[in-house]
Write an enzyme that holds these catalytic residues in place. Structure first.
Site, PDB file in Angstrom:
ATOM      1  N   ARG A 187      -5.860   7.952  16.863  1.00 15.74           N
ATOM      2  CA  ARG A 187      -7.166   7.897  16.186  1.00 15.74           C
ATOM      3  C   ARG A 187      -8.232   7.288  17.104  1.00 15.74           C
ATOM      4  O   ARG A 187      -9.393   7.691  17.072  1.00 15.74           O
ATOM      5  CB  ARG A 187      -7.080   7.150  14.856  1.00 15.74           C
ATOM      6  CG  ARG A 187      -8.337   7.287  14.019  1.00 15.74           C
ATOM      7  CD  ARG A 187      -8.161   6.783  12.590  1.00 15.74           C
ATOM      8  NE  ARG A 187      -7.599   7.779  11.695  1.00 15.74           N
ATOM      9  CZ  ARG A 187      -8.314   8.673  11.000  1.00 15.74           C
ATOM     10  NH1 ARG A 187      -9.640   8.689  11.102  1.00 15.74           N
ATOM     11  NH2 ARG A 187      -7.731   9.542  10.208  1.00 15.74           N
ATOM     12  N   THR A 236      -3.687  11.569  10.337  1.00 13.47           N
ATOM     13  CA  THR A 236      -3.442  12.412  11.504  1.00 13.47           C
ATOM     14  C   THR A 236      -2.011  12.954  11.511  1.00 13.47           C
ATOM     15  O   THR A 236      -1.741  13.936  12.197  1.00 13.47           O
ATOM     16  CB  THR A 236      -3.739  11.648  12.815  1.00 13.47           C
ATOM     17  OG1 THR A 236      -3.023  10.413  12.805  1.00 13.47           O
ATOM     18  CG2 THR A 236      -5.224  11.370  12.933  1.00 13.47           C
ATOM     19  N   GLN A 240       0.827  -1.207   0.000  1.00 17.48           N
ATOM     20  CA  GLN A 240       0.000   0.000   0.000  1.00 17.48           C
ATOM     21  C   GLN A 240       0.861   1.256   0.000  1.00 17.48           C
ATOM     22  O   GLN A 240       0.344   2.358  -0.125  1.00 17.48           O
ATOM     23  CB  GLN A 240      -0.883   0.046   1.253  1.00 17.48           C
ATOM     24  CG  GLN A 240      -2.024  -0.943   1.266  1.00 17.48           C
ATOM     25  CD  GLN A 240      -2.755  -0.932   2.597  1.00 17.48           C
ATOM     26  OE1 GLN A 240      -2.633  -1.858   3.385  1.00 17.48           O
ATOM     27  NE2 GLN A 240      -3.541   0.116   2.855  1.00 17.48           N
ATOM     28  N   PHE A 280      -8.277   1.973  11.763  1.00 17.30           N
ATOM     29  CA  PHE A 280      -7.028   2.501  12.319  1.00 17.30           C
ATOM     30  C   PHE A 280      -7.186   3.014  13.754  1.00 17.30           C
ATOM     31  O   PHE A 280      -6.777   4.112  14.094  1.00 17.30           O
ATOM     32  CB  PHE A 280      -6.555   3.648  11.393  1.00 17.30           C
ATOM     33  CG  PHE A 280      -5.085   3.938  11.418  1.00 17.30           C
ATOM     34  CD1 PHE A 280      -4.174   3.113  10.782  1.00 17.30           C
ATOM     35  CD2 PHE A 280      -4.602   5.073  12.060  1.00 17.30           C
ATOM     36  CE1 PHE A 280      -2.814   3.413  10.789  1.00 17.30           C
ATOM     37  CE2 PHE A 280      -3.245   5.383  12.074  1.00 17.30           C
ATOM     38  CZ  PHE A 280      -2.350   4.549  11.424  1.00 17.30           C
ATOM     39  N   ARG A 330      -8.182  -1.142   8.481  1.00 17.62           N
ATOM     40  CA  ARG A 330      -9.407  -0.388   8.197  1.00 17.62           C
ATOM     41  C   ARG A 330     -10.080   0.180   9.466  1.00 17.62           C
ATOM     42  O   ARG A 330     -10.649  -0.561  10.261  1.00 17.62           O
ATOM     43  CB  ARG A 330     -10.378  -1.320   7.485  1.00 17.62           C
ATOM     44  CG  ARG A 330     -11.414  -0.643   6.627  1.00 17.62           C
ATOM     45  CD  ARG A 330     -12.219  -1.696   5.901  1.00 17.62           C
ATOM     46  NE  ARG A 330     -12.911  -1.163   4.747  1.00 17.62           N
ATOM     47  CZ  ARG A 330     -13.502  -1.928   3.825  1.00 17.62           C
ATOM     48  NH1 ARG A 330     -13.451  -3.233   3.915  1.00 17.62           N
ATOM     49  NH2 ARG A 330     -14.112  -1.381   2.803  1.00 17.62           N
ATOM     50  N   GLU A 349       0.386  -1.837   4.615  1.00 18.19           N
ATOM     51  CA  GLU A 349       0.862  -0.462   4.700  1.00 18.19           C
ATOM     52  C   GLU A 349       2.305  -0.452   5.191  1.00 18.19           C
ATOM     53  O   GLU A 349       3.155   0.202   4.610  1.00 18.19           O
ATOM     54  CB  GLU A 349      -0.048   0.350   5.639  1.00 18.19           C
ATOM     55  CG  GLU A 349       0.316   1.825   5.671  1.00 18.19           C
ATOM     56  CD  GLU A 349      -0.691   2.684   6.422  1.00 18.19           C
ATOM     57  OE1 GLU A 349      -1.774   2.194   6.760  1.00 18.19           O
ATOM     58  OE2 GLU A 349      -0.375   3.861   6.672  1.00 18.19           O
ATOM     59  N   GLU A 353     -13.053   3.436   4.969  1.00 16.38           N
ATOM     60  CA  GLU A 353     -13.102   2.897   6.321  1.00 16.38           C
ATOM     61  C   GLU A 353     -14.449   3.055   7.039  1.00 16.38           C
ATOM     62  O   GLU A 353     -14.857   2.156   7.782  1.00 16.38           O
ATOM     63  CB  GLU A 353     -12.021   3.567   7.196  1.00 16.38           C
ATOM     64  CG  GLU A 353     -10.604   3.179   6.814  1.00 16.38           C
ATOM     65  CD  GLU A 353      -9.584   4.145   7.379  1.00 16.38           C
ATOM     66  OE1 GLU A 353      -9.557   5.307   6.923  1.00 16.38           O
ATOM     67  OE2 GLU A 353      -8.835   3.756   8.287  1.00 16.38           O
TER      68      GLU A 353
END
Lengths: 162, 746
Positions: free
Chosen positions: B310, B441, B197, B344, B342, B232, B695
């Site tokens: 998050r 973020t 990703q 996070f 998904r 990721e 998400e």
């Protein structure tokens, strides 16, 4: 090494392989047919589904020598880029797939189902495809596509339209 | 005709259905002399490696070489930020951690060779869950904190309660396991096909391990067979091993993890332990919330810190929190390095507040939807980190529209009547909201670049930094480029993602793929379009209508037909020291109503019906967006109900395959599943009025957990609470608890 001769997508193919080689690896590595995918290697996910003598098989669980003398149909044998099988057409139009990795296996399972039962109920579709996992879609658009084909909305092979 | 907003099939659909679509591991046949890699896996959760002798592997026929410490010309460490993931560790930090790799002419040879590597270990005490980590003081981060208002009013609230909630993790189970294929390119440098990703980070890590500058490394992601956050960061190690093998041997090297190894060694969604105390006013509005959130980060930092942020940002979900103090800390355990998935961290934060809302309703003897709706944000209110909730009225609109379209009140009454007649099989219904902040973020990630090439025949190649993992990004990019240039969709080809086309890209993550890359592509297309408009203005009437003719004319007039585009998200900032700012460009909204049926004898349940109303702004691509909503919801249902990760007392993952780890299958799909998109929902200042969709739908599945709570409550009395996931086993015991509290039948 073991010599295997089988009919793949209507063509006679021969290879000399170690006796422990799976049908999946034979297709992917020896014949260059990469449509069937390696997803779990232990028969859980169905990404490697092909049709052998009319029945769906997890090709990661079948040894290549076991396919000797048999007819094997893979997703590559269903259609070309120009002329899709009705199931393929329905999957494309409905947005049935997302990442697509499970698609070749799901489509082969759907074909085997419709060959045997041209008008399956939703429960029969769920039952027949229970061996195919998808992590992206939630399955609903696949069921709709298979129902479309069964109803005949998409029964004839269709040429390039886009 | 405009194509943005049209219900088009996925850009890759033709290849998907024919099997012609190529994933990284499908490209092996193009590389003669390909070597296969197999890891040497440590049999302890925590141990010192006292001896590692790889030489015996070389005696195995077909083994070409081994990869151990000392083989890397650069720094043999794949940890993205903290450099805390040694590729060849001398201290084992989780069960089955690779300590060395073997390369063979065949996969079988490499595997046999790996079995012959002589490794000895001195086992060390292991920290295997959050409670043990808290007892041992084992952390990966300092405490992170968000606070607002005077939380001391909690103690004097009309209703006050506290509790503890354990939230399980989740295995990504992307159908395509981690895959990489590396070779020395024509210049002697390194090229990698990677299922990643984040190609730019994969490039960075490969360059680090090989001690090369970044321009020596090219990473290409053709497409991914699913990712969901699991590629990721976690894609980097496989790419680094393949690249190191290719560097050492000069031959192409393939790394493709088996499912069992992938599940054993790659990170998952973080398990959480939450301790909370909440105070409510008599009118059921929340007065104050205090909570500690602990996540199980596993052995290395990975993305655990922004994931915890998050979670803290989303402890409000869609509700106004007048006074709040939440503290989050990432625990270090001897497990896989838990990672992006998904949502996070957002899902875990939201689960906390939904637990609190549900309990408040039970304790106040009010319907849960009443308590929830009384606490929804109103226009002008701000979050606990100081960001005004723009368009808060959308949440109220969604709430009332969905309640009406799903016939919520009537069905609830019908269910209550039916439950009264049925002692052992009961049903329940619940509605829950989702508000999800859109932006990375980390502020610097919120940028994207694109490079658009127009050829003289009027066809177009679009390069951008986003990766395609099935989410439909390339479909949206193709639509955006076609409309912005004013050409037919068929003229636009979206190229696979390569670090030599667009540099320094951000991960395709945080639901931001189309917001960021779409805006960058539109920027490039607008530049070309305005140049072409000038050319067209000088052309004879009639001829300028032909895009190809204008392109040819532009070429002959020496007008450039390529452009790079750029986008940076405006007006976002956050100060972690003060816990104040505006971290999100906007919020995505949605809500879901779910109805379930539970068998009180067994705890077995069925999801009978779900209705969803989601705000995707002006949908760029409705087929894609509906697919994201349906798939995200079902994935969330899996996380909250049947997907249960279990580790044994030795730190071994006991659920390392689809046979023991239950994924949503065809039978989990609700028989009635209505998905609608909010109408007249254009979002200003986002690409073509759209909103992110990747998400947010996952968290709509909380409606299923809450519907299960309603059913359990119907079996008896008392406050209903259960940990997550709500497996049939947990539901069975929850039913037993409330039945024990039921007043005796007379």
């Amino acid at each position: 090494m073991t010599k295997v001769t089988l009919n793949v997508n209507g063509e006679t193919r021969t290879a000399s392989v170690p006796p422990e080689m799976t049908l999946l690896r034979l297709l992917r590595e020896e014949f260059g047919l990469t449509g069937a995918k390696l997803g779990c290697d232990v028969g859980d996910c169905g990404a490697c589904t092909v049709i052998v003598d009319g029945k769906t098989v997890n090709s990661c669980l079948m040894l290549a020598p076991q396919a000797d003398g048999r007819d094997v149909l893979t997703v590559e044998g269903l259609a070309t880029m120009e002329r899709l099988h009705p199931i393929q057409k329905a999957f494309e139009e409905k947005g049935s797939l997302q990442c697509g990795f499970c698609g070749p296996g799901v489509i082969m399972s759907a074909k085997a189902l419709l060959d045997e039962n041209p008008d399956p109920s939703v429960l029969e579709i769920r039952d027949a495809l229970a061996g195919n996992l998808c992590r992206c879609t939630g399955y609903s658009k696949m069921i709709e596509a298979i129902q479309d084909v069964a109803r005949g909305d998409n029964r004839q092979p269709v040429g390039e339209s886009a | 005709m405009k194509v943005v907003g049209q219900p088009l099939p996925h850009e890759g659909a033709r290849g998907h259905v024919t099997g012609e679509a190529l994933y990284a591991d499908d490209l092996c046949g193009r590389f003669p002399g390909l070597l296969h890699a197999w890891p040497v896996l440590a049999p302890h959760a925590h141990a010192r490696v006292t001896r590692l002798d790889a030489a015996p592997a070389l005696e195995e026929p077909g083994v070409v070489t081994t990869l151990t410490a000392g083989d890397a010309p650069g720094e043999a460490n794949t940890g993205p930020n903290r450099h805390d993931e040694p590729l060849f560790p001398d201290e084992v930090m989780f069960h089955q951690q690779p300590v060395a790799w073997v390369l063979g002419e065949t996969l079988d040879a490499a595997r046999r060779g790996a079995a012959r590597v002589a490794a000895e270990y001195e086992p060390l005490p292991a920290v295997l869950d959050i409670e043990q980590a808290l007892a041992a003081g084992s952390y990966l981060t300092a405490p992170l904190r968000l606070a607002d208002g005077d939380v001391s009013v909690l103690e004097s609230s009309a209703l006050r309660f506290e509790g503890e909630l354990r939230i399980g993790g989740q295995e990504h189970f992307y159908l395509e396991t981690q895959a990489a294929l590396a070779w020395r390119d024509e210049a002697g440098y390194i090229a990698v096909y990677s299922s990643t990703q984040h190609p730019s980070e994969t490039q960075e890590i490969v360059a680090r391990v090989l001690g090369l500058p970044r321009h020596a490394v090219t990473v290409e992601c053709p497409r991914m067979g699913g990712a969901f956050g699991g590629k990721e960061v976690q894609a980097n190690a496989s790419a680094a091993v393949a690249a190191l093998g290719a560097w050492k041997t000069g031959r192409p090297v393939r790394v493709r993890l088996t499912r069992a190894i992938d599940m054993a060694i790659t990170g998952k969604r973080h398990p959480f332990l939450v301790r909370y105390a909440a105070g409510f006013n008599a009118d059921a509005t929340l007065r104050a919330l205090r909570a500690e959130l602990y996540s199980d980060g596993g052995w290395s930092l990975d993305l655990s810190e922004p994931i915890m942020w998050r979670a803290l940002f989303h402890v409000d979900n869609a509700y106004r929190l007048p006074a709040v103090e939440v503290v989050g800390r990432v625990c270090r355990t001897h497990k896989t390095s838990q990672t992006a998935f998904r949502g996070f961290g957002g899902p875990q934060g939201m689960l906390l507040i939904e637990e609190v809302m549900a309990q408040a309703a039970q304790r106040l003897a009010l319907p849960a939807d009443v308590v929830r709706s009384r606490n929804l944000y109103r226009e002008g209110q701000a979050t606990h980190y100081g960001e005004r909730v723009d368009d808060a009225e959308r949440m109220g609109t969604i709430w009332s529209q969905l309640k009406s379209s799903s016939a919520f009140e009537a069905r609830r009454a019908e269910i209550a009547a039916a439950n009264a007649r049925s002692a052992h099989v009961k049903r329940g219904i619940a509605i829950t909201p989702v508000k999800f902040g859109i932006s990375f973020t980390a502020q610097f990630y919120n940028q994207a670049a694109a490079y658009v090439l127009v050829y003289r025949d009027g066809t177009v190649q679009v390069n951008h930094g986003g990766t395609e993992m099935g989410q439909g990004l390339f479909t949206k990019i193709q639509q955006i480029a076609a409309d912005t240039l004013g050409v037919a969709l068929a003229r636009v080809r979206v190229m696979s993602t390569r670090t030599d086309k667009v540099p320094n890209t951000s991960a395709t993550a945080a639901s931001s793929g189309s917001d960021l890359n779409g805006a960058a592509v539109a920027d490039a297309c607008r530049q070309i379009r305005s140049r072409l408009a000038a050319v067209a203005a000088g052309m004879p009437d009639g001829e300028w209508r032909e895009f190809a003719a204008v392109c040819e004319a532009a070429y002959r007039q020496r007008v450039p037909l390529s452009a790079s585009g750029f986008y940076r998200t405006p007006d976002i900032h956050f100060d972690p020291r003060t816990g104040r700012g505006r971290p999100f460009h906007y919020y995505a909204f949605g809500a879901a109503v779910s109805e379930v049926e539970v068998d009180g004898f067994t705890g077995a349940y069925r999801l009978l019906r779900t209705d969803i109303l989601e705000d995707v702004g002006d949908s760029l691509s409705p087929v894609v967006d509906r697919g994201q909503i349906e798939g995200g919801f079902i994935q969330g249902v899996g996380w909250l109900t049947i997907e249960e990760l279990l580790w044994d007392e030795a730190g071994r993952l006991a659920t390392a395959g689809a046979s023991t780890y239950k994924l949503p299958s065809w039978s989990e799909l609700p028989p009635v599943f209505n998905v609608s998109l909010l109408e007249r929902a254009a979002m200003p200042h986002v690409i073509m009025g759209s909103k992110a969709v990747g998400e947010p739908p996952l968290m709509l599945a909380i409606s299923v957990r809450e519907a299960l709570r309603e059913v359990v409550a119907a079996f008896g009395s008392g406050v209903v609470t259960f940990d997550s996931p709500a497996t049939p086993e947990r539901i069975f015991f929850a039913v037993q608890r409330v039945r024990a509290l039921r007043p005796a039948l007379t």
